[in-house]
Design a protein around this motif. Structure first.
Motif, PDB file in Angstrom:
ATOM      1  N   ALA A  62     -41.074   5.419 -11.959  1.00  0.00           N
ATOM      2  CA  ALA A  62     -41.959   6.579 -11.799  1.00  0.00           C
ATOM      3  C   ALA A  62     -42.344   7.165 -13.160  1.00  0.00           C
ATOM      4  O   ALA A  62     -43.382   7.786 -13.310  1.00  0.00           O
ATOM      5  CB  ALA A  62     -41.277   7.642 -10.951  1.00  0.00           C
ATOM      6  N   ASN A  63     -41.482   6.926 -14.153  1.00  0.00           N
ATOM      7  CA  ASN A  63     -41.733   7.443 -15.504  1.00  0.00           C
ATOM      8  C   ASN A  63     -42.266   6.363 -16.440  1.00  0.00           C
ATOM      9  O   ASN A  63     -42.071   6.436 -17.654  1.00  0.00           O
ATOM     10  CB  ASN A  63     -40.442   8.046 -16.071  1.00  0.00           C
ATOM     11  N   HIS A  64     -42.979   5.377 -15.864  1.00  0.00           N
ATOM     12  CA  HIS A  64     -43.512   4.265 -16.656  1.00  0.00           C
ATOM     13  C   HIS A  64     -44.328   4.751 -17.852  1.00  0.00           C
ATOM     14  O   HIS A  64     -44.190   4.233 -18.964  1.00  0.00           O
ATOM     15  CB  HIS A  64     -44.382   3.361 -15.778  1.00  0.00           C
ATOM     16  N   SER A  65     -45.173   5.760 -17.652  1.00  0.00           N
ATOM     17  CA  SER A  65     -46.047   6.235 -18.732  1.00  0.00           C
ATOM     18  C   SER A  65     -45.237   6.758 -19.920  1.00  0.00           C
ATOM     19  O   SER A  65     -45.663   6.652 -21.070  1.00  0.00           O
ATOM     20  CB  SER A  65     -46.996   7.319 -18.224  1.00  0.00           C
ATOM     21  N   LEU A  66     -44.045   7.297 -19.649  1.00  0.00           N
ATOM     22  CA  LEU A  66     -43.197   7.803 -20.729  1.00  0.00           C
ATOM     23  C   LEU A  66     -42.648   6.641 -21.562  1.00  0.00           C
ATOM     24  O   LEU A  66     -42.561   6.734 -22.789  1.00  0.00           O
ATOM     25  CB  LEU A  66     -42.036   8.638 -20.172  1.00  0.00           C
ATOM     26  N   ALA A  67     -42.283   5.550 -20.884  1.00  0.00           N
ATOM     27  CA  ALA A  67     -41.788   4.365 -21.596  1.00  0.00           C
ATOM     28  C   ALA A  67     -42.880   3.787 -22.484  1.00  0.00           C
ATOM     29  O   ALA A  67     -42.635   3.408 -23.637  1.00  0.00           O
ATOM     30  CB  ALA A  67     -41.296   3.319 -20.592  1.00  0.00           C
ATOM     31  N   VAL A  81     -45.123  19.888 -20.277  1.00  0.00           N
ATOM     32  CA  VAL A  81     -45.276  19.603 -18.838  1.00  0.00           C
ATOM     33  C   VAL A  81     -44.641  18.262 -18.474  1.00  0.00           C
ATOM     34  O   VAL A  81     -44.023  18.124 -17.409  1.00  0.00           O
ATOM     35  CB  VAL A  81     -46.763  19.618 -18.429  1.00  0.00           C
ATOM     36  N   SER A  82     -44.758  17.262 -19.345  1.00  0.00           N
ATOM     37  CA  SER A  82     -44.163  15.948 -19.060  1.00  0.00           C
ATOM     38  C   SER A  82     -42.642  16.022 -19.008  1.00  0.00           C
ATOM     39  O   SER A  82     -42.003  15.365 -18.190  1.00  0.00           O
ATOM     40  CB  SER A  82     -44.598  14.920 -20.110  1.00  0.00           C
ATOM     41  N   ALA A  83     -42.049  16.839 -19.891  1.00  0.00           N
ATOM     42  CA  ALA A  83     -40.592  17.011 -19.868  1.00  0.00           C
ATOM     43  C   ALA A  83     -40.161  17.792 -18.633  1.00  0.00           C
ATOM     44  O   ALA A  83     -39.144  17.472 -18.012  1.00  0.00           O
ATOM     45  CB  ALA A  83     -40.128  17.718 -21.142  1.00  0.00           C
ATOM     46  N   LEU A  84     -40.929  18.823 -18.259  1.00  0.00           N
ATOM     47  CA  LEU A  84     -40.631  19.566 -17.018  1.00  0.00           C
ATOM     48  C   LEU A  84     -40.635  18.619 -15.819  1.00  0.00           C
ATOM     49  O   LEU A  84     -39.736  18.660 -14.977  1.00  0.00           O
ATOM     50  CB  LEU A  84     -41.673  20.666 -16.781  1.00  0.00           C
ATOM     51  N   GLN A  96     -51.553  13.061 -18.360  1.00  0.00           N
ATOM     52  CA  GLN A  96     -51.350  12.557 -19.711  1.00  0.00           C
ATOM     53  C   GLN A  96     -49.905  12.829 -20.097  1.00  0.00           C
ATOM     54  O   GLN A  96     -49.256  13.692 -19.516  1.00  0.00           O
ATOM     55  CB  GLN A  96     -52.300  13.265 -20.673  1.00  0.00           C
ATOM     56  N   VAL A  97     -49.410  12.080 -21.047  1.00  0.00           N
ATOM     57  CA  VAL A  97     -48.045  12.297 -21.523  1.00  0.00           C
ATOM     58  C   VAL A  97     -48.087  13.309 -22.666  1.00  0.00           C
ATOM     59  O   VAL A  97     -48.767  13.094 -23.670  1.00  0.00           O
ATOM     60  CB  VAL A  97     -47.404  10.980 -22.022  1.00  0.00           C
ATOM     61  N   TRP A  98     -47.373  14.420 -22.487  1.00  0.00           N
ATOM     62  CA  TRP A  98     -47.262  15.414 -23.549  1.00  0.00           C
ATOM     63  C   TRP A  98     -46.182  14.940 -24.498  1.00  0.00           C
ATOM     64  O   TRP A  98     -45.025  14.749 -24.102  1.00  0.00           O
ATOM     65  CB  TRP A  98     -46.905  16.783 -22.969  1.00  0.00           C
ATOM     66  N   LEU A  99     -46.551  14.741 -25.757  1.00  0.00           N
ATOM     67  CA  LEU A  99     -45.638  14.154 -26.726  1.00  0.00           C
ATOM     68  C   LEU A  99     -45.624  14.991 -28.007  1.00  0.00           C
ATOM     69  O   LEU A  99     -46.672  15.302 -28.564  1.00  0.00           O
ATOM     70  CB  LEU A  99     -46.090  12.725 -27.048  1.00  0.00           C
ATOM     71  N   ALA A 100     -44.419  15.341 -28.450  1.00  0.00           N
ATOM     72  CA  ALA A 100     -44.259  16.093 -29.698  1.00  0.00           C
ATOM     73  C   ALA A 100     -44.058  15.119 -30.851  1.00  0.00           C
ATOM     74  O   ALA A 100     -43.284  14.164 -30.742  1.00  0.00           O
ATOM     75  CB  ALA A 100     -43.060  17.034 -29.599  1.00  0.00           C
ATOM     76  N   ILE A 101     -44.774  15.355 -31.960  1.00  0.00           N
ATOM     77  CA  ILE A 101     -44.576  14.575 -33.174  1.00  0.00           C
ATOM     78  C   ILE A 101     -44.480  15.545 -34.350  1.00  0.00           C
ATOM     79  O   ILE A 101     -44.739  16.749 -34.198  1.00  0.00           O
ATOM     80  CB  ILE A 101     -45.715  13.547 -33.408  1.00  0.00           C
ATOM     81  N   GLY A 136     -35.994  -0.120 -19.435  1.00  0.00           N
ATOM     82  CA  GLY A 136     -35.389  -0.798 -20.569  1.00  0.00           C
ATOM     83  C   GLY A 136     -35.749  -0.212 -21.921  1.00  0.00           C
ATOM     84  O   GLY A 136     -35.291  -0.690 -22.955  1.00  0.00           O
ATOM     85  N   VAL A 137     -36.559   0.838 -21.924  1.00  0.00           N
ATOM     86  CA  VAL A 137     -37.021   1.460 -23.167  1.00  0.00           C
ATOM     87  C   VAL A 137     -36.289   2.785 -23.393  1.00  0.00           C
ATOM     88  O   VAL A 137     -36.130   3.583 -22.460  1.00  0.00           O
ATOM     89  CB  VAL A 137     -38.545   1.724 -23.108  1.00  0.00           C
ATOM     90  N   SER A 138     -35.855   3.033 -24.633  1.00  0.00           N
ATOM     91  CA  SER A 138     -35.243   4.320 -24.970  1.00  0.00           C
ATOM     92  C   SER A 138     -36.342   5.367 -25.112  1.00  0.00           C
ATOM     93  O   SER A 138     -37.226   5.226 -25.955  1.00  0.00           O
ATOM     94  CB  SER A 138     -34.464   4.212 -26.287  1.00  0.00           C
ATOM     95  N   VAL A 139     -36.273   6.386 -24.268  1.00  0.00           N
ATOM     96  CA  VAL A 139     -37.287   7.445 -24.278  1.00  0.00           C
ATOM     97  C   VAL A 139     -36.626   8.759 -24.680  1.00  0.00           C
ATOM     98  O   VAL A 139     -35.637   9.171 -24.074  1.00  0.00           O
ATOM     99  CB  VAL A 139     -37.938   7.598 -22.879  1.00  0.00           C
ATOM    100  N   LYS A 140     -37.172   9.402 -25.698  1.00  0.00           N
ATOM    101  CA  LYS A 140     -36.639  10.692 -26.146  1.00  0.00           C
ATOM    102  C   LYS A 140     -37.341  11.822 -25.393  1.00  0.00           C
ATOM    103  O   LYS A 140     -38.570  11.866 -25.331  1.00  0.00           O
ATOM    104  CB  LYS A 140     -36.828  10.847 -27.660  1.00  0.00           C
ATOM    105  N   VAL A 141     -36.536  12.700 -24.816  1.00  0.00           N
ATOM    106  CA  VAL A 141     -37.045  13.826 -24.030  1.00  0.00           C
ATOM    107  C   VAL A 141     -36.305  15.089 -24.464  1.00  0.00           C
ATOM    108  O   VAL A 141     -35.077  15.052 -24.637  1.00  0.00           O
ATOM    109  CB  VAL A 141     -36.811  13.613 -22.509  1.00  0.00           C
TER     110      VAL A 141
END
Length: 205
Positions: A62-67, A81-84, A96-101, A136-141
């Motif tokens: 379900a969280n494919h987009s995050l990977a 919103v993506s982390a919520l 969309q994936v909300w991503l902090a950089i 299989g992907v490490s995702v930081k949240v």
């Protein structure tokens, strides 16, 4: 020249293990770009974005987009919103994936899953980061209390109602404490903003 069978086997094994792989990772393992193009044409793999591959029969989380976002932006942290949504604290389904950089990090080019980039200071980018395995992907949240503080910090971007929903759900589901949310709000400079909501929601116990 006929293509060595082993290249396909290597690619298949790598994608089975890692879920999603970049072309650079595949090349390091001895798989050429031509092999990946051939595998894509024959339906064995899917190209998610430029230089990003997954097996076509891989089970989608379900969280494919995050990977996918994590593979494209390794330094990025899933936020707002993506982390919520990841933590089960909102009914919103982000398109969309909300991503902090970081402030000086390169912003990814539009390709594949849509991403909404938010720039954080280095101290806030490294605070309360959890690592979860998705396909299989490490995702930081960001952790729950930090996410809620960030939602109030960026309430003009995501809407105050979303931030309030997050704090209500976190308290209702007992996924964090008022003290931890207050601490993260203090670190993020929004303690005075979040305090009235915390007080109102915890007044009855």
């Amino acid at each position: 020249m006929p293509e060595p069978t082993s290249q396909r086997q290597i690619a298949h094994g790598l994608l089975t293990t890692r879920g999603i792989a970049r072309l650079a990772e595949l090349r390091d393992a001895g798989v050429t770009a031509a092999t990946m193009s051939r595998m894509e044409r024959e339906g064995e793999v899917i190209r998610l974005a430029r230089g990003l591959y997954q097996l076509s029969d891989a089970p989608l989380d379900a969280n494919h987009s995050l990977a996918e976002a994590a593979k494209r932006v390794p330094r990025g942290v899933v936020c707002l919103v993506s982390a919520l949504a990841f933590h089960g604290l909102t009914d919103q389904l982000p398109k969309q994936v909300w991503l902090a950089i970081g402030r000086k990090d390169w912003s990814p080019k539009p390709d594949g899953t849509p991403m909404r980039i938010v720039r954080f200071t280095e101290s806030l980018l490294s605070e309360s980061v959890e690592t979860h395995i998705v396909e299989g992907v490490s995702v930081k949240v960001f952790g729950i209390a930090k996410t809620i503080a960030d939602c109030f910090r960026y309430r003009n971007k995501i809407g105050l109602s979303v931030a309030i929903e997050g704090i209500q759900e976190a308290l209702r589901q007992r996924k964090t404490t008022p003290a931890e949310m207050a601490r993260q709000a203090e670190r993020g400079g929004v303690a005075t903003v979040i305090r009235p909501y915390l007080e109102a929601l915890t007044a009855n116990g």
